[in-house]
Enzyme design. Structure first.
Site, PDB file in Angstrom:
ATOM      1  N   GLY A  14     -29.751  94.374 -84.984  1.00 50.43           N
ATOM      2  CA  GLY A  14     -30.194  93.107 -85.562  1.00 50.43           C
ATOM      3  C   GLY A  14     -30.097  91.977 -84.564  1.00 50.43           C
ATOM      4  O   GLY A  14     -31.064  91.228 -84.345  1.00 50.43           O
ATOM      5  N   GLY A  34     -41.012 105.460 -75.274  1.00 51.36           N
ATOM      6  CA  GLY A  34     -40.296 105.169 -74.032  1.00 51.36           C
ATOM      7  C   GLY A  34     -41.268 104.856 -72.905  1.00 51.36           C
ATOM      8  O   GLY A  34     -42.236 104.102 -73.088  1.00 51.36           O
ATOM      9  N   ASP A  75     -35.197  97.565 -79.203  1.00 53.45           N
ATOM     10  CA  ASP A  75     -34.965  96.314 -79.933  1.00 53.45           C
ATOM     11  C   ASP A  75     -35.752  95.165 -79.292  1.00 53.45           C
ATOM     12  O   ASP A  75     -36.297  94.300 -79.980  1.00 53.45           O
ATOM     13  CB  ASP A  75     -33.473  95.960 -79.939  1.00 53.45           C
ATOM     14  CG  ASP A  75     -32.642  97.013 -80.650  1.00 53.45           C
ATOM     15  OD1 ASP A  75     -33.174  97.669 -81.569  1.00 53.45           O
ATOM     16  OD2 ASP A  75     -31.465  97.183 -80.276  1.00 53.45           O
TER      17      ASP A  75
END
Ligand code: RIB
Length: 293
Positions: free
Chosen positions: A47, A210, A241
Site C-alpha cells: 500500500g 517483469g 508496486d
C-alpha cells in the site's frame, strides 16, 4: 470522475511495513543456511509503496492504513509524509507495525514474508474514510489488509463513480460479486495464473511479466503489449508496486500511454535496492522516456 486530469486524486487503502532486507548470493533452499552480504531496513508495504509511487509520478495521494506504536512507526509515517502523501487518516494502533522479511539474491530476485501487525487491524472503514473514497478519482487497493475493508471500499467507490483499481496481491480468491466492481486489475503473471477466471468480470486487466513487459486486455477485445525498458537490475522489490502506482496516475491518459509510463517507472525501480527508496519521481520517469530507456 477526473477533476484535474493532470493530477488525479488517488486514495490508496493498504499496508505499510518496515522491510528488513538481507542481500545474499543465492536465496536459501529449505533447511539451508547461507551467508548474507548485507542488511538494511527500508519502509515498504504494497500500500505505502503504491501510494508513494503514485504521488511521485504526479498524483495527489491520500493513504488509508495503520501503523503500530513501536520503534518503526515514526519512520513509516515519515516516508509517506516526506513523499507528499496525505496521512491525516493514517491510524496509530497499539502493538507492532507491519514488517516484511525480505531476501534479495544477486540476480535481484526476492523472497518475502509479511507479518501484518497493525495492518491486520484495518478491518473496517470510518465514515470519513468512505467520504474520501467517494470524492477521489481513483481508489487503489491491494490484499495485505483484511479483505472486508477492501470489499467495503471497492463497493463504495463503485457506487460513487470512483475508478476502482485493484492489485490483488498476495493473490487470494475474493467474493465473485466483488470483481464486477473492479474497473482495473493489475496482476503479475503468477497471480494471473492463481486467480484464473476470477479476473474475467474485470473490464481492464493488466498483467505484468517483469523484464518481459506487460500485457493489457480491455473492453471490446482490445489487447496491447508493452515492452519493458532494459535496465541493470539490482532489486525487483517494489517494482510491481511502482508500476501500479504510476499506472494509476496516468490512467486518464488511456491504457496505451498509462502502460508505457508505468513500465518505465517499474523498470527504474529495479535499479536500486529497497522498496520506497527505489521509486522514481515524475521527472526521472519523464527523463527516461525522453532518453529512450
Ligand atoms: O511488493 C513489495 C512489498 O511487499 C514490500 O515492500 C513488502 O513490505 C511487501 O509488502
Amino acid at each position: 470522475m477526473i477533476t484535474d486530469p493532470s493530477k488525479p486524486t488517488i486514495v490508496v487503502l493498504g499496508s505499510i511495513n518496515m522491510d528488513l532486507v538481507t542481500t545474499t548470493e543465492h536465496r536459501p533452499q529449505p533447511g539451508e543456511t547461507v551467508l548474507g552480504t548485507g542488511f538494511t531496513m527500508v519502509p515498504g508495504g504494497k500500500g505505502a509503496n503504491q501510494a508513494i509511487a503514485a504521488q511521485r509520478a504526479g498524483g495527489r495521494v491520500e493513504f488509508l492504513g495503520a501503523v503500530g506504536d513501536d520503534v518503526f512507526a515514526g519512520e513509516l509515517r515519515g516516508v509517506l509524509r516526506d513523499s507528499g502523501v496525505a496521512i491525516g487518516r493514517l491510524r496509530t494502533v497499539t502493538g507492532p507495525s507491519g514488517i516484511a522479511a525480505i531476501v534479495v539474491d544477486s540476480s535481484g530476485e526476492n523472497s518475502i514474508i509479511v507479518v501484518g501487525g497493525a495492518n491486520a487491524t484495518m478491518t473496517a472503514l470510518t465514515d470519513d474514510d468512505l467520504a474520501v473514497i467517494a470524492s477521489a478519482d481513483i481508489l487503489l487497493c491491494q490484499l495485505e489488509i483484511p479483505v472486508g475493508a477492501v470489499a467495503a471500499a471497492v463497493t463504495h467507490a463503485s457506487a460513487n463513480a470512483t475508478v476502482v483499481m485493484l492489485n490483488p496481491s498476495p493473490a487470494q480468491h475474493l467474493p465473485s460479486d466483488l470483481w464486477a466492481h473492479v474497473d482495473v486489475a493489475v496482476v503479475n503473471s503468477g497471480e494471473a495464473k492463481d486467480l484464473g477466471h476470477d479476473l474475467d468480470p474485470v473490464a481492464h486487466l493488466v498483467v505484468t511479466h517483469g523484464a518481459a513487459g506487460a500485457h493489457y486486455r480491455g473492453p471490446g477485445g482490445r489487447e496491447l503489449s508493452q515492452p519493458s525498458p532494459q535496465v541493470d537490475v539490482v532489486d525487483t522489490t517494489g517494482a510491481g508496486d511502482t508500476f501500479t502506482g504510476a499506472l494509476a496516475t496516468a490512467w486518464h491518459r488511456g491504457p496505451e500511454q498509462a502502460l508505457a509510463w508505468a513500465s518505465t517507472a517499474g523498470a527504474l525501480a529495479t535499479t536500486r535496492l529497497g522498496a520506497s527508496t527505489s521509486i522514481p519521481t515524475h521527472e526521472q520517469i519523464t527523463a527516461a522516456i525522453e532518453h529512450g530507456d
